[in-house]
Design a protein around this motif. Sequence first.
Motif, PDB file in Angstrom:
ATOM      1  N   ALA A 115      30.777  52.517  23.485  1.00 26.38           N
ATOM      2  CA  ALA A 115      30.655  53.894  23.986  1.00 26.38           C
ATOM      3  C   ALA A 115      29.251  54.242  24.453  1.00 26.38           C
ATOM      4  O   ALA A 115      29.083  55.122  25.309  1.00 26.38           O
ATOM      5  N   LEU A 116      28.238  53.570  23.892  1.00 21.77           N
ATOM      6  CA  LEU A 116      26.866  54.019  24.107  1.00 21.77           C
ATOM      7  C   LEU A 116      25.958  52.975  24.749  1.00 21.77           C
ATOM      8  O   LEU A 116      25.106  53.313  25.567  1.00 21.77           O
ATOM      9  N   LEU A 129      17.520  47.388  23.654  1.00 18.60           N
ATOM     10  CA  LEU A 129      17.703  48.395  22.615  1.00 18.60           C
ATOM     11  C   LEU A 129      18.797  47.981  21.631  1.00 18.60           C
ATOM     12  O   LEU A 129      18.660  48.171  20.419  1.00 18.60           O
ATOM     13  N   TRP A 130      19.876  47.389  22.132  1.00 21.62           N
ATOM     14  CA  TRP A 130      20.972  46.945  21.254  1.00 21.62           C
ATOM     15  C   TRP A 130      20.499  45.848  20.308  1.00 21.62           C
ATOM     16  O   TRP A 130      20.746  45.890  19.109  1.00 21.62           O
ATOM     17  N   ARG A 131      19.797  44.847  20.841  1.00 21.74           N
ATOM     18  CA  ARG A 131      19.319  43.751  19.976  1.00 21.74           C
ATOM     19  C   ARG A 131      18.348  44.277  18.924  1.00 21.74           C
ATOM     20  O   ARG A 131      18.392  43.871  17.758  1.00 21.74           O
ATOM     21  N   GLU A 132      17.474  45.185  19.332  1.00 23.57           N
ATOM     22  CA  GLU A 132      16.521  45.794  18.398  1.00 23.57           C
ATOM     23  C   GLU A 132      17.269  46.565  17.304  1.00 23.57           C
ATOM     24  O   GLU A 132      16.917  46.502  16.114  1.00 23.57           O
ATOM     25  N   SER A 133      18.322  47.263  17.692  1.00 21.05           N
ATOM     26  CA  SER A 133      19.088  48.063  16.741  1.00 21.05           C
ATOM     27  C   SER A 133      19.841  47.184  15.750  1.00 21.05           C
ATOM     28  O   SER A 133      19.873  47.475  14.545  1.00 21.05           O
ATOM     29  N   VAL A 134      20.454  46.103  16.235  1.00 24.15           N
ATOM     30  CA  VAL A 134      21.181  45.199  15.335  1.00 24.15           C
ATOM     31  C   VAL A 134      20.228  44.518  14.369  1.00 24.15           C
ATOM     32  O   VAL A 134      20.505  44.391  13.168  1.00 24.15           O
ATOM     33  N   ALA A 135      19.065  44.076  14.875  1.00 24.11           N
ATOM     34  CA  ALA A 135      18.081  43.440  13.997  1.00 24.11           C
ATOM     35  C   ALA A 135      17.610  44.413  12.920  1.00 24.11           C
ATOM     36  O   ALA A 135      17.487  44.048  11.735  1.00 24.11           O
ATOM     37  N   THR A 136      17.340  45.653  13.302  1.00 26.92           N
ATOM     38  CA  THR A 136      16.914  46.658  12.331  1.00 26.92           C
ATOM     39  C   THR A 136      18.003  46.900  11.297  1.00 26.92           C
ATOM     40  O   THR A 136      17.728  47.009  10.095  1.00 26.92           O
ATOM     41  N   HIS A 161      19.501  54.217  14.573  1.00 23.19           N
ATOM     42  CA  HIS A 161      18.272  55.000  14.469  1.00 23.19           C
ATOM     43  C   HIS A 161      17.750  55.445  15.839  1.00 23.19           C
ATOM     44  O   HIS A 161      17.048  56.441  15.943  1.00 23.19           O
ATOM     45  N   ARG A 162      18.129  54.733  16.907  1.00 21.67           N
ATOM     46  CA  ARG A 162      17.707  55.135  18.255  1.00 21.67           C
ATOM     47  C   ARG A 162      18.911  55.470  19.136  1.00 21.67           C
ATOM     48  O   ARG A 162      18.860  55.321  20.368  1.00 21.67           O
ATOM     49  N   VAL A 163      19.957  55.965  18.502  1.00 21.42           N
ATOM     50  CA  VAL A 163      21.185  56.229  19.249  1.00 21.42           C
ATOM     51  C   VAL A 163      20.975  57.328  20.294  1.00 21.42           C
ATOM     52  O   VAL A 163      21.629  57.331  21.344  1.00 21.42           O
ATOM     53  N   GLY A 164      20.062  58.243  20.034  1.00 22.79           N
ATOM     54  CA  GLY A 164      19.769  59.273  21.029  1.00 22.79           C
ATOM     55  C   GLY A 164      19.258  58.670  22.320  1.00 22.79           C
ATOM     56  O   GLY A 164      19.621  59.120  23.421  1.00 22.79           O
ATOM     57  N   LEU A 165      18.432  57.626  22.216  1.00 27.81           N
ATOM     58  CA  LEU A 165      17.922  56.951  23.406  1.00 27.81           C
ATOM     59  C   LEU A 165      19.064  56.262  24.145  1.00 27.81           C
ATOM     60  O   LEU A 165      19.122  56.286  25.384  1.00 27.81           O
ATOM     61  N   LEU A 194      11.639  59.700  25.050  1.00 25.87           N
ATOM     62  CA  LEU A 194      11.196  59.698  23.655  1.00 25.87           C
ATOM     63  C   LEU A 194      11.162  61.113  23.077  1.00 25.87           C
ATOM     64  O   LEU A 194      11.454  61.314  21.893  1.00 25.87           O
ATOM     65  N   GLU A 195      10.812  62.070  23.919  1.00 30.45           N
ATOM     66  CA  GLU A 195      10.756  63.459  23.466  1.00 30.45           C
ATOM     67  C   GLU A 195      12.148  63.985  23.111  1.00 30.45           C
ATOM     68  O   GLU A 195      12.310  64.773  22.181  1.00 30.45           O
ATOM     69  N   ARG A 196      13.172  63.522  23.829  1.00 31.55           N
ATOM     70  CA  ARG A 196      14.517  64.067  23.678  1.00 31.55           C
ATOM     71  C   ARG A 196      15.405  63.276  22.725  1.00 31.55           C
ATOM     72  O   ARG A 196      16.423  63.785  22.262  1.00 31.55           O
ATOM     73  N   GLU A 197      15.048  62.020  22.423  1.00 29.78           N
ATOM     74  CA  GLU A 197      16.015  61.152  21.749  1.00 29.78           C
ATOM     75  C   GLU A 197      16.427  61.632  20.363  1.00 29.78           C
ATOM     76  O   GLU A 197      17.607  61.539  19.995  1.00 29.78           O
ATOM     77  N   ALA A 198      15.514  62.159  19.550  1.00 27.30           N
ATOM     78  CA  ALA A 198      15.867  62.558  18.185  1.00 27.30           C
ATOM     79  C   ALA A 198      16.881  63.698  18.189  1.00 27.30           C
ATOM     80  O   ALA A 198      17.869  63.673  17.441  1.00 27.30           O
ATOM     81  N   ALA A 199      16.666  64.686  19.043  1.00 28.55           N
ATOM     82  CA  ALA A 199      17.585  65.828  19.093  1.00 28.55           C
ATOM     83  C   ALA A 199      18.965  65.406  19.574  1.00 28.55           C
ATOM     84  O   ALA A 199      19.997  65.826  19.025  1.00 28.55           O
ATOM     85  N   VAL A 200      19.006  64.546  20.598  1.00 24.62           N
ATOM     86  CA  VAL A 200      20.295  64.078  21.119  1.00 24.62           C
ATOM     87  C   VAL A 200      20.994  63.201  20.085  1.00 24.62           C
ATOM     88  O   VAL A 200      22.208  63.307  19.862  1.00 24.62           O
ATOM     89  N   GLY A 201      20.227  62.338  19.422  1.00 26.54           N
ATOM     90  CA  GLY A 201      20.808  61.491  18.381  1.00 26.54           C
ATOM     91  C   GLY A 201      21.388  62.301  17.239  1.00 26.54           C
ATOM     92  O   GLY A 201      22.471  61.990  16.715  1.00 26.54           O
ATOM     93  N   ALA A 202      20.684  63.356  16.831  1.00 33.12           N
ATOM     94  CA  ALA A 202      21.186  64.208  15.749  1.00 33.12           C
ATOM     95  C   ALA A 202      22.495  64.872  16.141  1.00 33.12           C
ATOM     96  O   ALA A 202      23.412  65.008  15.310  1.00 33.12           O
TER      97      ALA A 202
END
Length: 294
Positions: A115-116, A129-136, A161-165, A194-202
């Motif tokens: 979906a994302l 971003l996907w590889r970074e997210s899976v590793a994290t 953790h970076r789903v907003g991005l 980067l400014e918007r990602e946290a709000a969108v992720g939440a």
Amino acid sequence: MPDREPAPQRASAPPSDAARDAREARLRAALASDEVELPPLPAVALEVSQLDPTDAATLSALIRRDVALATQVMRVANSSLYARAAPAASLQQAIARLGFEQVRALAIAAAAKSALFSGAEVRDAVALLWRESVATACFAQEIARLKRSSVESAYLGGLLHRVGLAVLYGRLARLAQCEPLDAPLLERLRPLLLEREAAVGARLVRAWRLPDAVGLCVARWSAPHTVLEAQRRPVLEVAVARVLAARLAAADQAAAGLLVPAADWLEQLNLYPDDLDLLMSRNEAIRATIASHD
């Protein structure tokens, strides 16, 4: 009369500076808007997330309905991060090996990827971003296992953790209308992303009704000290895991050596040098697990 040669096609002229500037301005306005579309949680992942943890039979039946998810569960169960002497030969064995919480997390991971983490126009950025997210996620769950905390919260917190991005990349891909977004343009847009990602992720975490701990990881992974001490552990696990994931991805050993989790994060998690060595000894297993998620 011989066939006439077709008239040569004229190459389309590259867009003018004014057209490029106008396009970038439209993209900036769209990113700044609060009207970012949030994809729904796919049906199977939604049903799995709502299941009673003791209902293994229904879980297995739900997973079987989604061939891609069933295949993913089998691949992860037989990856080197979970492998035992004998491979899991059936979906039932794979589910038993991973456990309910891990399978539920994998269902949400598969949903998130489909979906994302997509969009041909931003393919390279999304793949990274996907590889970074899976590793994290993998390192976070290993930290949680080591310290006997919630593995599911750690895994999902790391994965998302970076789903907003990811959501914002998807918005850019839709707006690009099949015209690739080149690296220089994405770099110019990066501060706004980067400014918007946290709000969108939440917003996505609330829409998908994910645990509060996951929401905290999405909102505060870069500043765990801002989280109340009683709620801080999963955020710290993700913060440390992200550094370990960056070490794993570093191009050379010298660069990797410069990436060290903050001392106060390690202290709060009671992680010692031997613990870090143990976590880093899982590097190759985690690389294989990342490959199993591709």
